[in-house]
Enzyme design. Structure first.
Site, PDB file in Angstrom:
ATOM      1  N   SER A 138       0.839  -1.205   0.000  1.00 53.62           N
ATOM      2  CA  SER A 138       0.000   0.000   0.000  1.00 53.62           C
ATOM      3  C   SER A 138       0.876   1.259   0.000  1.00 53.62           C
ATOM      4  O   SER A 138       1.723   1.382  -0.905  1.00 53.62           O
ATOM      5  CB  SER A 138      -0.958  -0.065   1.185  1.00 53.62           C
ATOM      6  OG  SER A 138      -2.096   0.707   0.970  1.00 53.62           O
ATOM      7  N   ASP A 255      -9.950  -4.440  -4.919  1.00 52.59           N
ATOM      8  CA  ASP A 255      -9.321  -3.499  -3.985  1.00 52.59           C
ATOM      9  C   ASP A 255     -10.028  -2.142  -4.057  1.00 52.59           C
ATOM     10  O   ASP A 255     -10.106  -1.536  -5.131  1.00 52.59           O
ATOM     11  CB  ASP A 255      -7.837  -3.344  -4.352  1.00 52.59           C
ATOM     12  CG  ASP A 255      -7.048  -2.601  -3.292  1.00 52.59           C
ATOM     13  OD1 ASP A 255      -5.856  -2.901  -3.128  1.00 52.59           O
ATOM     14  OD2 ASP A 255      -7.633  -1.719  -2.620  1.00 52.59           O
ATOM     15  N   HIS A 285      -7.913  -5.403  -0.325  1.00 54.90           N
ATOM     16  CA  HIS A 285      -6.640  -4.693  -0.319  1.00 54.90           C
ATOM     17  C   HIS A 285      -5.456  -5.440   0.303  1.00 54.90           C
ATOM     18  O   HIS A 285      -4.372  -5.494  -0.259  1.00 54.90           O
ATOM     19  CB  HIS A 285      -6.844  -3.357   0.423  1.00 54.90           C
ATOM     20  CG  HIS A 285      -5.679  -2.433   0.379  1.00 54.90           C
ATOM     21  ND1 HIS A 285      -5.062  -2.043  -0.793  1.00 54.90           N
ATOM     22  CD2 HIS A 285      -4.980  -1.829   1.379  1.00 54.90           C
ATOM     23  CE1 HIS A 285      -4.061  -1.221  -0.509  1.00 54.90           C
ATOM     24  NE2 HIS A 285      -3.990  -1.081   0.793  1.00 54.90           N
TER      25      HIS A 285
END
Ligand SMILES: O=C1N[C@]2(CO1)C[C@H](C(=O)N1CCC(COc3ccc(F)cc3Cl)CC1)C2
Length: 310
Positions: A138, A255, A285
């Site tokens: 991320s 996601d 995610h």
């Protein structure tokens, strides 16, 4: 005032701390002198984790966590890699977990990259000659990309788990981006809303773990932090055509926090000869904390990708 040499390592260098440093505590109240830590060039204490193999390490892997979380969430992945006789290390970024700094506040995103390079340099001194890999998730994926970009020939490979490369269209219309940048001048600490835990994973257990983890930050994303992320996304867009290092992209098809189109875009734009993109159908995610089948596949993919490039 705790006076230390710039960029000095605490708790690992063996030097006796001055009186003030001896009492430096984590945001949770633990003494840094009793914990592995580094001291960044701004004098901030960053909590470190090390997964040291029983046998002589044959490579180094640095894990870079994402926004609002911490390095402890990578224990399972790190242990799997450590069992391949690889030395895994990480730290909690400034303003995260057991490191110093106001929660999810950063003066400039480059601080994250600078601190990672400081930690990497320390590990290269301790274990010279070993290949180094990066794993970023991320926002940590954005940190990994920009860290590798600073030293394009230094890393044997970069593994990106749902990296922040481009913005979700709904969260970043041109109007919203303009307003966030304008707001940053007048009310930088205004909250834009927090990360929806339900977007983390399809695993209810992992959503509960995320919510109940006291080292996670569940507050609102501040305007100033969001602008740093917007600037980072713009920086990454500029460097994608220059990327030549090996990379593995892993992204969940469903996601809702980091747009999968960012991974498609990186795969299509970066000239790296050694590049892989794997998409996980219907996955959310946090692929390393998704439904068991997905997480198992992700772990195996990472393990195989590293071993093949040792
Ligand atoms: O296990 C995990 N994964 C985590 C949490 O716990 C997810 C989180 C993480 O890093 N991101 C998810 C949220 C995203 C927000 O992005 C923005 C928000 C406002 C804005 F204006 C512009 C942007 Cl770009 C940044 C990246 C790490």
């Amino acid at each position: 005032m705790c006076v230390r040499k710039e960029g000095q390592l605490g708790g690992l260098g063996g030097e006796m701390p001055s009186e003030e440093c001896a009492d430096r505590v984590t945001p949770q109240g633990s003494l840094y002198r009793e914990l592995p830590h580094i001291i960044n060039t701004d004098g901030q204490y960053l909590f470190c984790r090390y997964w040291s193999p029983k046998t002589k390490p044959r490579a180094l892997v640095m894990i870079m966590h994402g926004a609002g979380e911490h390095s402890g969430r990578y224990n399972e992945l790190a242990e799997l890699i450590m069992n391949e006789s690889i030395f895994v290390f990480a730290h909690d970024h400034v303003g995260h977990g057991q490191s110093e700094g106001n929660r999810m506040v950063i003066s400039n995103f480059q601080v994250y990259i600078r601190d990672c390079l400081q930690h990497i340099d320390h590990m290269k001194e301790k274990y010279p000659g070993l290949n180094i890999f990066l794993i970023g998730h991320s926002m940590g994926g954005a940190i990994a990309i920009l860290t590798a970009n600073e030293r394009p020939n230094d890393f044997a490979g970069v593994m990106l788990i749902a990296p922040l490369i481009t913005l979700q269209p709904e969260t970043s219309t041109p109007t919203k981006v303009f307003l966030a940048r304008l707001l940053n001048y007048v009310l930088p600490n205004i909250g834009l809303g927090s990360i929806d835990p339900n977007f983390i994973s399809r695993s209810e257990e992992e959503v509960k773990n995320y919510i109940n983890d006291p080292l996670n930050y569940h507050g609102s994303v501040k305007v100033s932090f969001a602008v740093q992320l917007l600037n980072t996304v713009a920086r990454i867009e500029e460097i994608l055509p220059k990327i030549t290092w090996p990379f593995l992209l892993l992204h969940g098809e469903a996601d809702k926090l980091c747009d999968i189109n960012g991974s498609y875009h990186m795969y299509d734009t970066a000239p790296s000869k050694d590049r892989t993109l794997k998409v996980y159908t219907s996955a959310y995610h946090v692929l390393h904390k998704e439904l068991p089948q997905v997480t198992s596949e992700v772990f195996t993919e990472i393990q195989k990708w590293i071993v093949k490039r040792l």
